[in-house]
Design a protein around this motif. Structure first.
Motif, PDB file in Angstrom:
ATOM      1  N   VAL A   1       0.054   0.763  -2.539  1.00  0.00           N
ATOM      2  CA  VAL A   1       0.330  -0.578  -2.022  1.00  0.00           C
ATOM      3  C   VAL A   1      -0.299  -1.606  -2.956  1.00  0.00           C
ATOM      4  O   VAL A   1      -1.444  -1.444  -3.393  1.00  0.00           O
TER       5      VAL A   1
ATOM      6  N   VAL B   1       5.292  -1.315  -7.746  1.00  0.00           N
ATOM      7  CA  VAL B   1       4.083  -0.568  -8.088  1.00  0.00           C
ATOM      8  C   VAL B   1       4.070  -0.233  -9.575  1.00  0.00           C
ATOM      9  O   VAL B   1       3.044  -0.357 -10.256  1.00  0.00           O
TER      10      VAL B   1
ATOM     11  N   HIS C   1      -6.016  -0.547   5.094  1.00  0.00           N
ATOM     12  CA  HIS C   1      -5.654   0.192   3.888  1.00  0.00           C
ATOM     13  C   HIS C   1      -6.884   0.533   3.048  1.00  0.00           C
ATOM     14  O   HIS C   1      -6.976   1.642   2.500  1.00  0.00           O
TER      15      HIS C   1
ATOM     16  N   ASN D   1       5.968   3.160   6.263  1.00  0.00           N
ATOM     17  CA  ASN D   1       5.655   2.057   5.373  1.00  0.00           C
ATOM     18  C   ASN D   1       4.623   1.127   6.019  1.00  0.00           C
ATOM     19  O   ASN D   1       4.063   1.425   7.074  1.00  0.00           O
ATOM     20  N   ILE D   2       4.372   0.002   5.362  1.00  0.00           N
ATOM     21  CA  ILE D   2       3.320  -0.903   5.843  1.00  0.00           C
ATOM     22  C   ILE D   2       3.597  -1.401   7.252  1.00  0.00           C
ATOM     23  O   ILE D   2       2.714  -1.443   8.113  1.00  0.00           O
TER      24      ILE D   2
ATOM     25  N   GLU E   1       5.284  -2.494  -1.747  1.00  0.00           N
ATOM     26  CA  GLU E   1       5.218  -1.037  -1.768  1.00  0.00           C
ATOM     27  C   GLU E   1       6.438  -0.376  -2.396  1.00  0.00           C
ATOM     28  O   GLU E   1       6.496   0.848  -2.508  1.00  0.00           O
TER      29      GLU E   1
END
Length: 269
Positions: free
Chosen positions: A224, A242, A94, A2-3, A237
């Motif tokens: 994202v 989303v 990103h 993940n981020i 996310e």
């Protein structure tokens, strides 16, 4: 992945690069496998606090940065990320890996589409900076992000701009600033991989009235959503988030002028 895990891995790689150390060198210093180091720096493994602290200490990370990265490791499994103060490095990471970007803005031309004159005027007028050197730095940073417009293979861009964005006279009485910006938008709209759609004011209320946002999609990570404010940045996310923003984009697609109509609208202005 993940981020938070991607950000931690990227920061570790940056520090390793500053030292001139590769994965194998780092693994020797930590007395762990190269596979483990590779997995951590690629965001695939959550390091336990003791190992991460040793990793950071070996790299010479101290103080506030040490605490920040330890917190990232501790919260690695949590989705999303709130960055405060506002930073661009996570966004740029990103964007550089994006395959498609969709964005809405209702107040100003998005940074990826701004001319240097428009960016300088906007930064000055909203008070982000007052010192000429600081303004130049911010403009340079914004212009540097625009290299992704020429990336190969090309990123697919879709920008939804409210009519107000095109009519707001940025430049404090200097019409050449807006004339140059509108001309730049018209030229960009001629690219096959760039779609610029105008949301006319005559539509009244619209699905994106809650504010601007950016959807970043990549073959390397899940979609994202990026939302920024004056002092912070929020990355979402989770699937439900989303889906909600995809619904907003679908709503904008239904009411916005099509690309050809939008290009004529911009040219007329």
């Amino acid at each position: 992945m993940n981020i938070r895990s991607r950000q931690l891995g990227e920061r570790l790689l940056q520090r390793m690069a500053e030292k001139g150390w590769g994965v194998r060198e780092m693994s020797r210093k930590l007395e762990v496998s190269a596979q483990w180091v590779s997995s951590v720096t690629r965001g695939h493994v959550r390091p336990d606090p003791v190992r991460l602290a040793r990793f950071l200490t070996e790299l010479g990370v101290r103080g506030a940065e040490f605490r920040e990265l330890m917190a990232l490791g501790d919260e690695m499994r949590k989705p999303g990320l709130l960055e405060k103060p506002l930073q661009l490095r996570t966004l740029i990471w990103h964007e550089e890996r994006a395959a498609a970007i969709a964005q809405f803005h209702g107040c100003a031309v998005p940074g990826l589409l701004q001319t240097a004159d428009y960016a300088r005027s906007l930064i000055s007028e909203i008070g982000n900076a007052t010192e000429p050197d600081h303004i130049d730095e911010l403009v340079f940073a914004r212009m540097s992000r625009q290299v992704i417009l020429d990336k190969q293979p090309p990123v697919e861009f879709e920008f939804f701009l409210h009519e107000f964005v095109l009519r707001l006279p940025i430049g404090r009485g200097a019409p050449e600033v807006m004339r140059g910006q509108l001309g730049h938008l018209a030229r960009l709209a001629g690219r096959n991989h760039v779609s610029i759609r105008v949301v006319p004011a005559s539509c009244g209320g619209h699905p994106a009235m809650a504010g601007h946002f950016q959807l970043i999609e990549s073959k390397n990570f899940a979609p994202v959503i990026y939302i920024d404010s004056e002092i912070s940045a929020l990355f979402l996310e989770e699937t439900a988030d989303v889906v909600a923003y995809r619904r907003v984009l679908a709503g904008l697609d239904r009411i916005a002028l099509d690309p050809a109509e939008s290009k004529r609208f911009i040219a007329d202005l």
